[in-house]
Design an enzyme around this catalytic site. Structure first.
Site, short mmCIF file in Angstrom:
data_model
loop_
_atom_site.label_atom_id
_atom_site.label_comp_id
_atom_site.label_asym_id
_atom_site.label_seq_id
_atom_site.Cartn_x
_atom_site.Cartn_y
_atom_site.Cartn_z
N TYR A 13 25.46 -30.46 41.75
CA TYR A 13 24.79 -29.74 42.83
C TYR A 13 25.82 -28.89 43.59
O TYR A 13 25.59 -27.71 43.85
CB TYR A 13 24.11 -30.74 43.76
CG TYR A 13 23.31 -30.11 44.87
CD1 TYR A 13 21.96 -29.79 44.69
CD2 TYR A 13 23.88 -29.83 46.10
CE1 TYR A 13 21.22 -29.22 45.71
CE2 TYR A 13 23.15 -29.26 47.13
CZ TYR A 13 21.81 -28.95 46.92
OH TYR A 13 21.09 -28.38 47.94
N HIS B 258 26.16 -24.69 43.76
CA HIS B 258 26.15 -23.98 45.04
C HIS B 258 27.46 -23.23 45.28
O HIS B 258 27.47 -22.20 45.94
CB HIS B 258 25.81 -24.93 46.19
CG HIS B 258 24.35 -25.18 46.31
ND1 HIS B 258 23.70 -26.05 45.48
CD2 HIS B 258 23.43 -24.66 47.16
CE1 HIS B 258 22.41 -26.05 45.80
NE2 HIS B 258 22.22 -25.22 46.82
N TYR C 129 23.39 -21.35 57.00
CA TYR C 129 22.72 -22.38 56.20
C TYR C 129 23.79 -23.34 55.71
O TYR C 129 24.74 -22.93 55.04
CB TYR C 129 22.02 -21.70 55.03
CG TYR C 129 21.09 -22.53 54.18
CD1 TYR C 129 20.93 -23.89 54.33
CD2 TYR C 129 20.36 -21.91 53.18
CE1 TYR C 129 20.07 -24.61 53.52
CE2 TYR C 129 19.49 -22.61 52.35
CZ TYR C 129 19.35 -23.97 52.54
OH TYR C 129 18.49 -24.67 51.73
N TRP D 91 15.79 -19.88 41.12
CA TRP D 91 16.77 -20.86 41.61
C TRP D 91 16.19 -22.27 41.58
O TRP D 91 16.84 -23.22 41.17
CB TRP D 91 17.24 -20.48 43.02
CG TRP D 91 18.24 -21.44 43.58
CD1 TRP D 91 18.00 -22.43 44.50
CD2 TRP D 91 19.63 -21.54 43.27
NE1 TRP D 91 19.16 -23.12 44.77
CE2 TRP D 91 20.18 -22.59 44.02
CE3 TRP D 91 20.46 -20.82 42.42
CZ2 TRP D 91 21.52 -22.95 43.96
CZ3 TRP D 91 21.80 -21.19 42.35
CH2 TRP D 91 22.32 -22.24 43.11
N TRP D 92 14.95 -22.39 42.02
CA TRP D 92 14.31 -23.72 41.99
C TRP D 92 14.26 -24.26 40.56
O TRP D 92 14.52 -25.44 40.33
CB TRP D 92 12.91 -23.64 42.55
CG TRP D 92 12.82 -23.44 44.02
CD1 TRP D 92 13.81 -23.58 44.95
CD2 TRP D 92 11.66 -23.05 44.74
NE1 TRP D 92 13.34 -23.30 46.20
CE2 TRP D 92 12.02 -22.98 46.10
CE3 TRP D 92 10.36 -22.76 44.37
CZ2 TRP D 92 11.10 -22.63 47.08
CZ3 TRP D 92 9.44 -22.41 45.34
CH2 TRP D 92 9.83 -22.35 46.69
#
Length: 104
Positions: A18, A22, A41, A76-77
């Site tokens: 993950y 990112h 964010y 992206w999802w």
């Protein structure tokens, strides 16, 4: 400016992947998030529970539905779905958090 906090859930053993994904965030996704009104964010992880805690600063133009429909967001999802708990449309399962205190 509004602040939003929410949780997401990683599948066991997926924290490093993950982070890696990112760290290589797609430039078009970063641009989309900024254009959508997200000015800040951050995502944190509780490694004991695999819970992600996210904080966003949102401008008045932020439209969550427009972001959800955007092809880059949906791509992206799909890319992240193997690492997280997701809905059938591959969007992350999110838990909204209520702001209890903020020192600015």
């Amino acid at each position: 400016m509004r602040v939003r906090g929410f949780t997401m859930k990683l599948k066991p053993g997926c924290a490093e992947e993950y982070r890696r994904r990112h760290d290589a965030l797609w430039p078009e996704l970063a641009a989309l998030l900024r254009e959508s009104g997200i000015s800040d964010y951050a995502i944190f992880v509780d490694r004991g529970s695999n819970t992600l805690f996210a904080v966003q600063k949102l401008g008045p133009e932020f439209d969550p539905e427009a972001l959800r429909r955007h092809p880059v967001m949906r791509r992206w999802w799909e890319y992240m779905a193997d690492l997280m708990e997701v809905h059938p449309d591959k969007s992350p399962v999110e838990g909204e958090l209520e702001l209890m205190f903020h020192l600015a």
